[in-house]
Design an enzyme around this catalytic site. Structure first.
Site, PDB file in Angstrom:
ATOM      1  N   GLU A 296       0.820  -1.024  -0.234  1.00  0.00           N
ATOM      2  CA  GLU A 296       0.284   0.155  -0.372  1.00  0.00           C
ATOM      3  C   GLU A 296       1.109   0.916   0.121  1.00  0.00           C
ATOM      4  OE1 GLU A 296      -2.665  -0.529   3.164  1.00  0.00           O
ATOM      5  OE2 GLU A 296      -3.740  -2.343   2.004  1.00  0.00           O
TER       6      GLU A 296
ATOM      7  N   GLU B 134      -4.960  -8.185  -1.901  1.00  0.00           N
ATOM      8  CA  GLU B 134      -5.732  -8.157  -0.020  1.00  0.00           C
ATOM      9  C   GLU B 134      -6.979  -7.786  -0.434  1.00  0.00           C
ATOM     10  OE1 GLU B 134      -3.240  -6.066   2.798  1.00  0.00           O
ATOM     11  OE2 GLU B 134      -4.612  -5.919   3.362  1.00  0.00           O
TER      12      GLU B 134
END
Length: 521
Positions: A197, A315
């Site tokens: 991220e 994810e």
């Protein structure tokens, strides 16, 4: 007057009974001549995360001892749950991934600690090689396919005036030593993913796409040296974050051909785990459709800028900050989860990694008892029944009935996934081929009249409570055996010519071995 009253009461009862038993006939059309997309053989994936016990949100700390560093690796249920997939793809990573130091000889190896000014409120933490050995013992014994997320922030520093932008090139020395240790030990790694991220605007930190692209080229160079044989060389994934079109496209252009094997993006489209409307969102097909454009856009980025790679959901936990404590581990969450498996596969995604195998409120296994939650069984049925060739499936019924079709994984014909989000309507569903290539097998009405038998798997919640964490298969609760094994999941065998009954608040998998789909030949 008395007669009229009795008649009125009887009429009301009949109307009520009709409403309760209302069934809608639906025709499901499956285009079996050509496939529309293709997944990896091991499309279903689950994550193991770094969160320690002190990870807390909304006045709750739902991770317990489920993190990579403190999980009970000798738990028999855990091993059996992984082994049942034969194999299960596992992604090792998460928010603290970019603060992990891999143990070095002679250096102190400290765990994560709370730290106010640390990323995500934690200090750096260390992975002891003894723990890595123990993890690989579990992976080897259960046959898991491993994706390992590397720390991508090593060596970088904060940009002046911008506390979230991390500048400088990736220092890969510690990661290289770790990968070298892994290779020399003979541990099998399917793929390495660089960072978590850090793309787009980031979450707690971000890296520019031009620099990240160069760093991934560096990772590729390291892996080529560590694994001279391409057949055993781990694949490379990235960037492992939320989709930003310009960032993703620039990254693919900079990294260039045949460097990135999987373009990974994350989704938490249900919002915060504490949202009181969470249970409504997972039952709202219109809301669930809103994420479809993202999946399509990622697929387009792959097609235009990285055709040598494939789209992955790296994810997905549904609701962020560990999920919703009264929703994410219950039967109703399967409406979101299985719908996402179906939806992403139609957009040519190769893998879908569920956050998490264990830990938080959204895990496939209960965080303390390790007993499988309902979504575990839904994932296992998908893995066993749905093949990698994706077929177009559409119907003329309510939007609250979701339908997906793939070539069957281990038999002839097709498998379908049907999700009934309505709490009042039963759907009587007949399946037919779009081109009617085999007219002798269809009734005059146009519905399929396949001969032989059909295998059905009906999933329903215990006592009709959609927030139950106990799921029934064909009316029987799914429970671990006395030896802590995953129970047998046998189908209900029915006449293939009869319609598939999809009851309110239920999920159905069905395998139609007699369906002639040229795409599946």
């Amino acid at each position: 007057m008395e007669t009229k009253s009795v008649f009125f009461i009887v009429s009301c009862i009949l109307v009520s009974l009709f409403s309760l038993s209302y069934a809608e006939e639906v025709k499901l059309t499956v285009k079996g001549v050509t496939s529309i997309a293709k997944t990896d053989d091991n499309f279903v994936c689950a994550t193991l995360d770094w969160w320690p016990e002190t990870k807390c949100n909304y006045n709750q700390c739902p991770w317990g001892k489920a993190g990579i560093l403190n999980l009970d690796l000798n738990n028999k249920i855990l091993a059996n749950a992984i082994r049942a997939f034969n194999p299960l793809r596992l992604r090792i990573g998460g928010s603290l991934q970019d603060q992990v130091v891999y143990e070095r000889p002679g250096k102190c190896c400290q765990p994560f600690k709370l730290k106010d000014d640390g990323l995500f409120g934690f200090s750096k933490g260390c992975l002891p090689m003894e723990r890595w050995d123990q993890l690989n013992k579990l992976f080897n014994e259960t046959g898991a396919k491993i994706t390992f997320g590397l720390n991508a922030l090593s060596g970088r520093k904060k940009a002046p005036g911008d506390p979230t932008l991390m500048i400088g090139k990736w220092h890969h020395g510690n990661a290289r030593a770790f990968m070298n240790y892994t290779a020399h030990k003979g541990y099998k790694i399917d793929s390495y993913e660089l960072g978590n991220e850090l793309c787009g605007s980031g979450v707690s930190a971000r890296v520019l796409p031009e620099q990240y692209g160069k760093d991934v080229i560096t990772l590729k160079t390291v892996l080529r040296k560590l694994y001279p044989d391409p057949s055993s060389r781990p694949k490379i994934l990235g960037p492992g974050g939320f989709y930003d079109e310009q960032w993703f496209n620039t990254f693919l252009e900079v990294s260039g051909p045949d460097v990135v094997d999987g373009l990974t993006h994350h989704i938490y489209n249900l919002g915060a785990g504490v949202d009181p409307n969470l249970i409504k969102k997972v039952q709202d097909p219109f809301f669930l459709d809103e994420i479809a454009q993202t999946h399509k856009d990622v697929s387009t980025s792959v097609k235009l800028f990285g055709p040598w790679s494939g789209a992955w959901v790296g994810e997905a936990g549904g609701a962020y900050n560990s999920g919703g404590k009264d929703v994410s581990h219950t039967f109703v969450n399967g409406f979101w989860y299985l719908d996402q498996l179906g939806m992403t596969s139609t957009f040519n995604h190769k893998v879908f990694c569920r956050q998490a195998l264990i830990g938080g409120n959204y895990a496939l296994l209960n965080t303390t008892s390790f007993i499988p939650n309902p979504d575990y069984y839904g994932a296992l049925l998908w893995h066993r029944l749905m093949g990698k060739q994706v077929l177009s499936a559409s119907h003329n019924g309510s939007p609250y009935l979701r339908a997906y079709s793939h070539c069957s994984k281990k038999t002839h014909g097709i498998s379908v996934l049907l999700i009934n989000m309505s709490n009042s309507t039963t759907f009587e569903l007949s399946v037919m081929d779009d081109l009617n290539l085999y007219p002798e097998e269809y009734s005059p009405s146009g519905y399929s009249t396949y001969t032989g038998q059909r295998e059905e798997y009906h999933l329903t919640p215990k006592d009709g409570n959609i927030q139950s964490d106990v799921v029934l298969l064909n009316g029987t609760p799914l429970k671990l055996t006395e030896s802590s094994d995953i129970p047998a999941m046998d189908p209900q065998v029915v006449d293939a010519a009869s319609p598939i009954t999809v009851r309110p608040d239920s999920i159905v998998f069905a395998t139609l071995t007699g369906f002639k789909a040229p795409a599946c030949a």
